[in-house]
Scaffold this motif. Sequence first.
Motif, short mmCIF file in Angstrom:
data_model
loop_
_atom_site.label_atom_id
_atom_site.label_comp_id
_atom_site.label_asym_id
_atom_site.label_seq_id
_atom_site.Cartn_x
_atom_site.Cartn_y
_atom_site.Cartn_z
N THR A 1 4.11 7.73 1.06
CA THR A 1 5.03 7.42 -0.04
C THR A 1 6.06 8.52 -0.16
O THR A 1 5.69 9.70 -0.29
CB THR A 1 4.27 7.26 -1.36
N ARG B 1 11.68 2.75 -1.34
CA ARG B 1 10.25 2.58 -1.58
C ARG B 1 9.78 3.32 -2.83
O ARG B 1 8.88 2.86 -3.54
CB ARG B 1 9.46 3.10 -0.37
N HIS B 2 10.39 4.48 -3.09
CA HIS B 2 9.90 5.29 -4.21
C HIS B 2 10.88 6.42 -4.47
O HIS B 2 11.63 6.83 -3.60
CB HIS B 2 8.51 5.87 -3.87
N GLY B 3 10.85 6.93 -5.68
CA GLY B 3 11.57 8.15 -6.02
C GLY B 3 12.99 7.91 -6.44
O GLY B 3 13.53 6.80 -6.33
#
Length: 288
Positions: free
Chosen positions: A25, A100-102
């Motif tokens: 991740t 995907r993330h952040g």
Amino acid sequence: MNEQVSIRCADGARIAGWWHRARATPRATVVVAPGAAAEARFYMPFCEHLAETGHDALVFDFRSVGESDIDRRRRRECGFSTWIEQDYPAVLDHAHANARHGPMIVIGHSAGGWMAGVQPAADRIDALIGVAALSGHWRHMARPHRYAHWLAWHALVPASCRMFGVWPGMIGFRRNMGPRFGLEFSRWARRRDFVFSEPAFDANAWRFRGHLHLFQIADDPWGTKAAVADFGGRFPNASGCVVETIHKDADGGEPIGHFGVFRKSKARTLWPRLVGAIDTARDAARRH
């Protein structure tokens, strides 16, 4: 994992992009925006480094550069305003759709940095890290370079663009550019407000509310302290602004210059500072 993608702009043009994905991740999603006339491949090793340090990185070629080729008619009509109004928002739309993330962090080199702050999706950036991102007004350039800039923007570039239909690579960049690039940049470089003299672009800068971290390269004759400071002061609603100077002694006394930070030879000495700025920006975005 590396993946090439085709990014569609609102006007139907397509530009090439490359994702470099972290194995786990990601800590953040990072868009790496090239300098004017610089190809994405120059930044690939840095993007691979970002993936290795836990970030998803997207780099791309602006239209008419590298693998984002366009036909002759479109190439002639293309200018910085096209990159600002079409390419940049399309890249950020794609990045948001595939993140995907952040937080969404842009690392913009030179023009890739100053364009990030004035494009229509500036309010969708959580943080902007500028490397040699600057205000291009000729008076900000280091002496004696500023006098050559005065001559270029007041006479040589406009004349060449109008007479020959090209901005010659020997006057500014390392490759020939279309006439609209030269006419736009020479107009902005003659104005103290640079690109912010355009009301729409200035309004976009006012909508930027993210964290701003600017790296000024001490031996860069274009991105001087004055040029970088002027650029940093154009975002009154930024959540914070850090200006950090990189001196030659940070790299063993070797010259760095306008392009040097992203060279693979700087991976050990300078890239950790950029990754550290990403971490700081990520934390600032979470607090904001």
